[in-house]
Scaffold this active site. Structure first.
Site, PDB file in Angstrom:
ATOM      1  N   HIS A 178     -74.436  15.141 -22.281  1.00 62.03           N
ATOM      2  CA  HIS A 178     -73.227  15.736 -22.859  1.00 62.03           C
ATOM      3  C   HIS A 178     -72.781  16.966 -22.066  1.00 62.03           C
ATOM      4  CE1 HIS A 178     -74.375  14.083 -27.089  1.00 62.03           C
ATOM      5  NE2 HIS A 178     -73.280  13.448 -26.688  1.00 62.03           N
ATOM      6  N   CYS A 265     -77.212  20.861 -31.124  1.00 62.32           N
ATOM      7  CA  CYS A 265     -77.035  19.515 -31.683  1.00 62.32           C
ATOM      8  C   CYS A 265     -77.404  19.415 -33.150  1.00 62.32           C
ATOM      9  CB  CYS A 265     -77.909  18.507 -30.955  1.00 62.32           C
ATOM     10  SG  CYS A 265     -78.061  18.757 -29.219  1.00 62.32           S
TER      11      CYS A 265
HETATM   12  C1  CIR Z   1     -78.095  10.580 -28.597  1.00 63.19           C
HETATM   13  O1  CIR Z   1     -78.291  10.004 -27.516  1.00 63.19           O
HETATM   14  O2  CIR Z   1     -77.057  10.459 -29.228  1.00 63.19           O
HETATM   15  C2  CIR Z   1     -79.212  11.411 -29.135  1.00 63.19           C
HETATM   16  N1  CIR Z   1     -80.473  10.851 -28.753  1.00 63.19           N
HETATM   17  C3  CIR Z   1     -79.108  12.847 -28.659  1.00 63.19           C
HETATM   18  C4  CIR Z   1     -77.883  13.538 -29.133  1.00 63.19           C
HETATM   19  C5  CIR Z   1     -77.879  14.984 -28.786  1.00 63.19           C
HETATM   20  N2  CIR Z   1     -76.719  15.610 -29.315  1.00 63.19           N
HETATM   21  C6  CIR Z   1     -76.123  16.642 -28.786  1.00 63.19           C
HETATM   22  O3  CIR Z   1     -76.496  17.084 -27.719  1.00 63.19           O
HETATM   23  N3  CIR Z   1     -75.067  17.122 -29.394  1.00 63.19           N
END
Ligand code: CIR
Length: 275
Positions: A178, A265
């Site tokens: 991201h 997150c």
């Molecule tokens: C994903 O791939 O969606 C999750 N394993 C990790 C999401 C992390 N979210 C974020 O950085 N906002």
């Protein structure tokens, strides 16, 4: 447990309200089935992940955030990463449409929870947008163009927020999941970033602080007021931030890092009294 709440006087005599509310969701039992894009799968210790997440919640609480738990979603392996389901601005909230199909149902409970605090608008198909791809610096909104967020989302988000005086800019991101893996806002006009994953020129006259070169994953910091919540795993970048005068609160975040998650997150922060 007693919640420690920083309070501000509201307009009504005798009524106090929290300065900010943070929505979180517990680490699901299925966290080991999480989506992975750049990392190799490693076993995640559920008990340790929940312990670290609990300390994160306690830290937010100690910083005056009134923490609300979203309903647990044990059948959604990535549901602890609530940031991806919405963008909360002072004026409104935008409910996203996450780029991973496995995550799209997570937005339902986020929309329900944010409804009392913000007018909510939605990102609709064919747009896809993860909150982790959104970095807000003042009235500039940067959106990472990644496997999760597409150009249609940039256009659609622009249509929603430009009437409120924001601009939306797409940003190329390489080497990480991201935009918020590569850069996060750490002040009203300051960004912490990893120059290997995002080009510094996109930020123009914003003050830029680089992560230490040995800590490529250290660009993710969560601003609570003018202080920072930061992962304890990046001591060299921490030292750099402290040297610049930042007040930084660390929390161990190693277990959810195996799921490509970081400190921003795991919460959605709503600034009270702003809408
Ligand atoms: C994903 O791939 O969606 C999750 N394993 C990790 C999401 C992390 N979210 C974020 O950085 N906002």
């Amino acid at each position: 447990m007693t919640l420690l709440i920083s309070v501000v006087e509201s307009g009504h005599a005798g009524i106090v309200e929290p300065m900010r509310i943070g929505f979180v969701r517990q680490v699901p039992e299925t966290i080991n089935d999480c989506e992975l894009t750049y990392l190799e799968r490693q076993p995640i210790d559920l008990a340790n992940a929940r312990r670290q997440h609990g300390r994160y919640v306690a830290l937010l609480t100690s910083l005056g955030v009134e923490v609300h738990q979203l309903p647990a979603m044990d059948d959604r392996p990535d549901s602890v990463f609530v940031e991806d389901t919405a963008l909360v601005l002072d004026e409104l909230a935008i409910i996203t449409r996450p780029g991973a199909a496995s995550r799209q149902s997570e937005v339902v409970s986020t929309a329900d929870a944010l409804g009392p605090y913000r007018k909510c608008k939605r990102i609709e198909a064919p747009a896809t947008l993860d909150g982790g791809d959104i970095v807000v610096v003042g009235r500039r909104i940067f959106v990472g163009l990644t496997t999760r967020s597409n150009n249609t989302a940039i256009d659609d988000l622009g249509g929603i927020v430009e009437p409120y005086g924001y601009t939306v800019e797409g940003v190329a991101v390489t080497g990480c999941l991201h935009l918020k893996s590569a850069a996060t806002a750490i002040g009203p006009n300051a960004v912490l970033f990893n120059p290997e994953w995002v080009d510094e020129d996109v930020f123009g006259d914003i003050d830029l602080i680089r992560v230490h070169e040995d800590e490529p994953q250290g660009a993710n910091a969560l601003m609570i007021g003018d202080e920072l919540v930061y992962a304890a795993e990046f001591p060299r970048t921490l030292e750099r931030l402290a040297g610049l005068g930042y007040v930084v609160h660390t929390v161990a975040a190693s277990e959810l890092a195996k799921a490509e998650g970081a400190v921003t997150c795991c919460s959605l922060i709503v600034e009270a009294g702003a809408a």
